[in-house]
Motif scaffolding. Structure first.
Motif, PDB file in Angstrom:
ATOM      1  N   ALA A 187      15.088  16.673  27.437  1.00  0.00           N
ATOM      2  CA  ALA A 187      14.166  17.586  28.122  1.00  0.00           C
ATOM      3  C   ALA A 187      13.668  16.977  29.427  1.00  0.00           C
ATOM      4  CB  ALA A 187      12.989  17.923  27.206  1.00  0.00           C
ATOM      5  N   LYS A 188      13.308  15.713  29.383  1.00  0.00           N
ATOM      6  CA  LYS A 188      12.823  15.043  30.591  1.00  0.00           C
ATOM      7  C   LYS A 188      13.930  14.931  31.639  1.00  0.00           C
ATOM      8  CE  LYS A 188       9.384  12.319  28.035  1.00  0.00           C
ATOM      9  NZ  LYS A 188       8.981  10.965  27.582  1.00  0.00           N
ATOM     10  N   GLU A 189      15.143  14.670  31.178  1.00  0.00           N
ATOM     11  CA  GLU A 189      16.272  14.562  32.106  1.00  0.00           C
ATOM     12  C   GLU A 189      16.508  15.881  32.836  1.00  0.00           C
ATOM     13  OE1 GLU A 189      19.236  12.692  34.174  1.00  0.00           O
ATOM     14  OE2 GLU A 189      17.842  11.761  32.750  1.00  0.00           O
ATOM     15  N   ARG A 190      16.372  16.983  32.121  1.00  0.00           N
ATOM     16  CA  ARG A 190      16.571  18.303  32.739  1.00  0.00           C
ATOM     17  C   ARG A 190      15.532  18.592  33.819  1.00  0.00           C
ATOM     18  NH1 ARG A 190      17.771  23.199  28.668  1.00  0.00           N
ATOM     19  NH2 ARG A 190      17.927  24.184  30.726  1.00  0.00           N
ATOM     20  N   GLN A 191      14.352  17.994  33.671  1.00  0.00           N
ATOM     21  CA  GLN A 191      13.264  18.287  34.607  1.00  0.00           C
ATOM     22  C   GLN A 191      13.206  17.307  35.769  1.00  0.00           C
ATOM     23  OE1 GLN A 191      11.714  21.070  34.140  1.00  0.00           O
ATOM     24  NE2 GLN A 191      10.414  20.922  35.950  1.00  0.00           N
ATOM     25  N   LYS A 192      13.994  16.265  35.727  1.00  0.00           N
ATOM     26  CA  LYS A 192      13.875  15.172  36.686  1.00  0.00           C
ATOM     27  C   LYS A 192      13.948  15.645  38.140  1.00  0.00           C
ATOM     28  CE  LYS A 192      15.808  11.294  35.567  1.00  0.00           C
ATOM     29  NZ  LYS A 192      16.826  10.240  35.302  1.00  0.00           N
ATOM     30  N   ARG A 193      14.767  16.666  38.411  1.00  0.00           N
ATOM     31  CA  ARG A 193      14.955  17.138  39.781  1.00  0.00           C
ATOM     32  C   ARG A 193      14.492  18.580  39.983  1.00  0.00           C
ATOM     33  NH1 ARG A 193      21.004  16.311  41.393  1.00  0.00           N
ATOM     34  NH2 ARG A 193      20.124  16.746  43.452  1.00  0.00           N
ATOM     35  N   GLU A 194      13.737  19.111  39.019  1.00  0.00           N
ATOM     36  CA  GLU A 194      13.371  20.530  39.094  1.00  0.00           C
ATOM     37  C   GLU A 194      11.906  20.786  39.443  1.00  0.00           C
ATOM     38  OE1 GLU A 194      14.694  22.621  35.596  1.00  0.00           O
ATOM     39  OE2 GLU A 194      16.760  22.683  36.323  1.00  0.00           O
ATOM     40  N   MET A 195      11.138  19.759  39.722  1.00  0.00           N
ATOM     41  CA  MET A 195       9.750  19.995  40.102  1.00  0.00           C
ATOM     42  C   MET A 195       9.690  20.639  41.485  1.00  0.00           C
ATOM     43  SD  MET A 195       8.209  19.113  37.445  1.00  0.00           S
ATOM     44  CE  MET A 195       6.565  19.471  38.077  1.00  0.00           C
ATOM     45  N   GLY A 196       8.822  21.623  41.603  1.00  0.00           N
ATOM     46  CA  GLY A 196       8.689  22.333  42.869  1.00  0.00           C
ATOM     47  C   GLY A 196       9.804  23.327  43.107  1.00  0.00           C
ATOM     48  N   THR A 197      10.302  23.955  42.012  1.00  0.00           N
ATOM     49  CA  THR A 197      11.361  24.956  42.132  1.00  0.00           C
ATOM     50  C   THR A 197      10.975  26.219  41.373  1.00  0.00           C
ATOM     51  OG1 THR A 197      12.594  24.175  40.183  1.00  0.00           O
ATOM     52  CG2 THR A 197      13.099  23.129  42.294  1.00  0.00           C
ATOM     53  N   LEU A 198      11.428  27.365  41.888  1.00  0.00           N
ATOM     54  CA  LEU A 198      11.102  28.654  41.267  1.00  0.00           C
ATOM     55  C   LEU A 198      11.944  28.947  40.044  1.00  0.00           C
ATOM     56  CD1 LEU A 198      10.637  31.396  44.034  1.00  0.00           C
ATOM     57  CD2 LEU A 198       8.949  30.624  42.367  1.00  0.00           C
ATOM     58  N   GLY A 199      13.225  28.570  40.087  1.00  0.00           N
ATOM     59  CA  GLY A 199      14.128  28.993  39.035  1.00  0.00           C
ATOM     60  C   GLY A 199      14.648  30.397  39.304  1.00  0.00           C
ATOM     61  N   SER A 200      15.052  31.081  38.239  1.00  0.00           N
ATOM     62  CA  SER A 200      15.709  32.382  38.406  1.00  0.00           C
ATOM     63  C   SER A 200      15.046  33.427  37.522  1.00  0.00           C
ATOM     64  CB  SER A 200      17.198  32.238  38.053  1.00  0.00           C
ATOM     65  OG  SER A 200      17.342  31.768  36.717  1.00  0.00           O
ATOM     66  N   GLY A 201      15.791  34.478  37.180  1.00  0.00           N
ATOM     67  CA  GLY A 201      15.251  35.535  36.332  1.00  0.00           C
ATOM     68  C   GLY A 201      14.157  36.311  37.045  1.00  0.00           C
ATOM     69  N   ASN A 202      13.058  36.524  36.341  1.00  0.00           N
ATOM     70  CA  ASN A 202      11.973  37.320  36.924  1.00  0.00           C
ATOM     71  C   ASN A 202      10.967  36.483  37.701  1.00  0.00           C
ATOM     72  OD1 ASN A 202      10.783  36.011  34.769  1.00  0.00           O
ATOM     73  ND2 ASN A 202       9.717  37.810  33.979  1.00  0.00           N
ATOM     74  N   HIS A 203      11.300  35.238  37.980  1.00  0.00           N
ATOM     75  CA  HIS A 203      10.397  34.388  38.763  1.00  0.00           C
ATOM     76  C   HIS A 203      10.481  34.743  40.243  1.00  0.00           C
ATOM     77  CE1 HIS A 203      10.696  31.165  35.385  1.00  0.00           C
ATOM     78  NE2 HIS A 203       9.944  32.197  35.050  1.00  0.00           N
ATOM     79  N   TYR A 204       9.373  34.568  40.931  1.00  0.00           N
ATOM     80  CA  TYR A 204       9.339  34.964  42.340  1.00  0.00           C
ATOM     81  C   TYR A 204       8.189  34.297  43.064  1.00  0.00           C
ATOM     82  CZ  TYR A 204       5.638  38.064  40.578  1.00  0.00           C
ATOM     83  OH  TYR A 204       4.508  38.554  39.962  1.00  0.00           O
ATOM     84  N   LEU A 205       8.268  34.349  44.377  1.00  0.00           N
ATOM     85  CA  LEU A 205       7.130  34.110  45.264  1.00  0.00           C
ATOM     86  C   LEU A 205       7.013  35.360  46.127  1.00  0.00           C
ATOM     87  CD1 LEU A 205       6.086  30.993  47.271  1.00  0.00           C
ATOM     88  CD2 LEU A 205       6.261  33.194  48.420  1.00  0.00           C
ATOM     89  N   GLU A 206       5.869  36.002  46.106  1.00  0.00           N
ATOM     90  CA  GLU A 206       5.684  37.244  46.861  1.00  0.00           C
ATOM     91  C   GLU A 206       4.501  37.152  47.818  1.00  0.00           C
ATOM     92  OE1 GLU A 206       7.435  41.009  44.299  1.00  0.00           O
ATOM     93  OE2 GLU A 206       5.276  40.837  44.587  1.00  0.00           O
ATOM     94  N   VAL A 207       4.719  37.635  49.025  1.00  0.00           N
ATOM     95  CA  VAL A 207       3.635  37.928  49.957  1.00  0.00           C
ATOM     96  C   VAL A 207       3.263  39.378  49.705  1.00  0.00           C
ATOM     97  CG1 VAL A 207       2.922  38.008  52.364  1.00  0.00           C
ATOM     98  CG2 VAL A 207       4.604  36.292  51.612  1.00  0.00           C
ATOM     99  N   GLN A 208       1.993  39.625  49.418  1.00  0.00           N
ATOM    100  CA  GLN A 208       1.563  40.953  48.974  1.00  0.00           C
ATOM    101  C   GLN A 208       0.342  41.423  49.764  1.00  0.00           C
ATOM    102  OE1 GLN A 208       0.728  39.410  45.082  1.00  0.00           O
ATOM    103  NE2 GLN A 208       2.620  40.205  44.180  1.00  0.00           N
TER     104      GLN A 208
END
Length: 476
Positions: A187-208
């Motif tokens: 689990a820790k190995e999977r997260q090692k390079r993923e901090m500060g990322t949105l990912g996929s699916g229904n994740h988003y950053l929106e200006v509203q």
């Protein structure tokens, strides 16, 4: 869903009487239209949840409920450890502490509109998004453990934000009781390079933009007015949370018989809260919550930096950060007495009412902000926790629109490029790493978020404060 299976309490509350192995009733909050459109699997899963050991009061489904893994998404249930209560990894979900935070920009729509194209480009290039997306942060083993223990507090200490952000975040940015020794190396190995990322699916950053205000007093407490521009960030614990969920679901399924638990559905795997595996999962899950809080805090820092390049006058103060997909230890009054309960909220939002001591003083008069995300082409909402101490469903509310069709069905009905063009014609700019992902998240693949919010408001789960509409959406 077949309404004949339900007892109508009122226009937005429906009851499943206990039957078979159910220990408590099931309760669904929705209007008749939403219920008829709800898949029948929600009924089956809610009945299964109501049969788990140590469950208190009822198994609840929010107006956005739909089929999930074990628990329905939009499911809420509380368990008493003194009565053999359990914790279920399926009742938390794979994306532990997936949540939303909303930031004020201090700007009006007109000021942002003329820079919208440039802002969309800078945000897209600044915010890593997509399946397997990685950021520039690399964590050593020691740094990983510090992040999992410290959450958003750790992120602020590393320079990713401001101390004031922590006051506007659930748990003040750090979930107590995290145990990094219960999080696997994988689990820790999977997260090692993923901090500060949105990912996929229904994740988003929106200006509203704020397009409507329904409660002037609450909106004033939240600093919202029509024409204001805000930014909402929706993401969670990425690969680490998914790995925790995967591993502990398997362990719980194997251990269930040993603890005398009969599972109606293997996906409902659980363990007694007072068992070794129950305590281990709690420690790992709390670390997962901290991972998500730190992730959204870093994304906030990246967002502030991006705005600084385009609109340096923007201030980007945090309104609030709410989590979904959690199990939290809380005190609730049930049948006239206070009880210490472990409240599962899967695809549901905590919604403490006015006066709750955990809220910042400036928000306490209005109640907790409840951020309801819509799909990329529809509105989102800010609600306020209701109740004044008598909160419904253990102070819980819905968390979004809720899917009305699978991602596979959506890709058969829409093409991503066509969705992008149609939304652009309405003034909504979509920037995504995947046109297939855009098709999967097409607005038509979701329920009517307005109807979901109206039902939550009418049921007394939370009260409507403001409606937001997208201007720019960054998707994975």
């Amino acid at each position: 869903m077949d309404l004949h299976l339900l007892e109508k309490v009122n226009d937005t509350e429906w009851r499943i009487p206990p039957h078979g192995p159910m220990r408590v009733p099931g309760v669904l909050f929705a209007d008749e239209t939403l219920l008829r459109e709800m898949d029948s699997k929600v009924y089956e899963q809610l009945c299964n949840v109501a049969g788990l050991p140590g469950i208190v009061e009822a198994a609840y489904a929010m107006p956005d409920a739909h089929w999930g893994y074990g628990f329905p998404i939009g499911g809420v249930a509380a368990f008493d450890p003194r009565e053999g209560g359990v914790i279920s990894a399926g009742g938390v979900g794979f994306d532990i502490s997936c949540g939303v935070r909303t930031l004020h920009t201090g700007l009006k729509r007109a000021a942002v509109e003329k820079h919208k194209e440039t802002l969309a480009a800078v945000l897209y290039n600044s915010i890593p998004a997509g399946v397997g997306s990685t950021g520039s942060i690399r964590l050593s083993a020691r740094e990983m453990d510090a992040m999992l223990e410290g959450g958003a507090r750790w992120a602020v200490e590393q320079g990713y934000g401001e101390a004031a952000d922590l006051e506007r975040t659930e748990e003040h940015g750090c979930m107590a009781g995290a145990d990094t020794t219960r999080v696997s190396v994988r689990a820790k190995e999977r997260q090692k390079r993923e901090m500060g990322t949105l990912g996929s699916g229904n994740h988003y950053l929106e200006v509203q933009q704020v397009v409507a205000v329904y409660d002037e007093a609450a909106a004033g407490a939240y600093g919202l007015a029509v024409g204001d521009v805000v930014v909402s960030i929706h993401c969670g614990s990425r690969g680490l949370g998914h790995q925790i969920g995967t591993e502990y679901l398997k362990e719980m399924a194997v251990a269930a018989a040993r603890h005398g638990i009969t599972l109606a559905d293997r996906e409902l795997a659980c363990a007694p809260l007072e068992s070794d595996i129950g305590r281990a999962y709690l420690g790992a899950m709390r670390a997962g919550i901290n991972c998500a809080l730190a992730n959204r805090q870093i994304l906030t820092h990246l967002t502030r930096r991006a705005f600084g390049h385009v609109l340096p006058e923007a201030r980007l103060d945090l309104l609030f950060d709410v989590s979904h997909n959690t199990c939290k230890e809380e005190n609730h009054r049930v049948a006239g007495r206070d009880r210490r309960l472990f409240v599962h909220r899967k695809g549901a939002t905590r919604a403490f009412g006015p006066g709750h001591p955990s809220l910042p003083p400036e928000l306490r008069v209005a109640g907790q902000p409840v951020i309801i995300g819509g799909s990329m082409g529809t509105g989102s909402y800010i609600l306020a926790g209701a109740g004044d101490g008598g909160e419904r469903a253990f102070a819980s509310a819905c968390h979004g629109a809720g899917r009305s069709m699978s991602r596979h069905q959506a890709t058969r009905q829409w093409r991503g490029g066509e969705v992008v063009k149609e939304l652009a014609s309405r003034g909504i700019l979509i920037r995504s790493t995947s046109l297939r992902g855009v098709a999967e998240e097409a607005p038509g693949a979701y329920k009517d978020v307005g109807a979901v919010v109206d039902a939550a408001h009418a049921a007394g789960l939370a009260k409507k404060v403001a409606r937001l509409e997208p201007m720019v959406c960054i998707k994975g």
